[in-house]
Design an enzyme around this catalytic site. Sequence first.
Site, PDB file in Angstrom:
ATOM      1  CG  ASP A  88     -10.359   9.789 -32.654  1.00  0.00           C
ATOM      2  OD1 ASP A  88     -10.799   9.249 -33.677  1.00  0.00           O
ATOM      3  OD2 ASP A  88     -10.029  10.986 -32.607  1.00  0.00           O
ATOM      4  CG  ASP A  93     -12.413   9.769 -26.642  1.00  0.00           C
ATOM      5  OD1 ASP A  93     -12.219  10.849 -27.214  1.00  0.00           O
ATOM      6  OD2 ASP A  93     -11.730   8.747 -26.862  1.00  0.00           O
TER       7      ASP A  93
END
Length: 336
Positions: A87, A85
């Site tokens: 963020d 991922d």
Amino acid sequence: MWTRRLCREVVLCHLTRSTQLHRHVSRWVQLSTVRAASTTHSTGVLASLQVIQGDHIHIRNVGHVEQVLGNMAAGGREKLQVISDFDHTLSRSTLNGVRLPMTHDLVKDSRFISESNQKKTCEIWQYYYPREISTMLPLQEKILLMVEFWNKIHDIFLASDLSRQAVRAIVWESDTRLRDACDVFMSMLHKNDVPLLVFSAGLGDVIHKMFEKHGLTFPNCHVVSNFMTFDDAGKVVGFSDPLIHICNKNRSVLPDDTDFSKEQQRTNVILLGDSLNDLQMADGVPDMDQILTIGYLNRHLERLQDFTEAFDIVLVQDETMDVANTILGKIVGSDV
């Protein structure tokens, strides 16, 4: 036989499960100790990694993690790929106690969005974000809400004065940081020719500019995210299809022309995320042999037990890539 005590913190957790990723809270339980299970196949890998210790590091089953790491180390760099991922996983979650913005935050709060539109995005965010992080909503209901959420935000962006130049300015003017030693992490992957798939429900253009800003644009890194489309004048006129949100971050949304032929032979996966939904990012990896999952629990510490049940290694309020770098160095044979 190798065991050790890994946690001393007392954390109040909600416990009970409705689905694998969506759990109902029914009662308070006290999580005072997480003990690691022993294994008769101990490789001693964790014992050699001095960074794998401390109260902020939680491993539910050390025996399992040791076995996976031993197998990955035996497979080496040629068998490895990394899926992450972006963020608050590759990027920092906080700095000096202040929460840092995610990619959508950077745009919606920028000088390129009018005050009235900022107010609208704030209202949308206040309604949908609690539902995004909720563990109580049924999956199908959450999917519909997430599609509404991002489409409403994107519609406001399309009605604003956004351009390629504006996106670059937003990133260059921001204080958003990558996690400490993320440059080491990405450089080590590049040096050892290990593919990095960044899977994000955020904004791909912002992610690319973040990497560019920090000098981390590498050919082994592929970003799958929501990308803006531009007209000949460089103005934002749309967004890529399909819409990527927190509930569909898996290979089903990869473009048809995506070439991952190199990854077909890489059956060992390190997965990094900050949400239980991030665990689906490895869904569809062909012939996967080994997977090691690392979860960053940045906030909502009452979810520690959920995280330790789901991820192999959980890092609580750790703004560094130190653990990932040490593990990666062991597998590829590099000194960190």
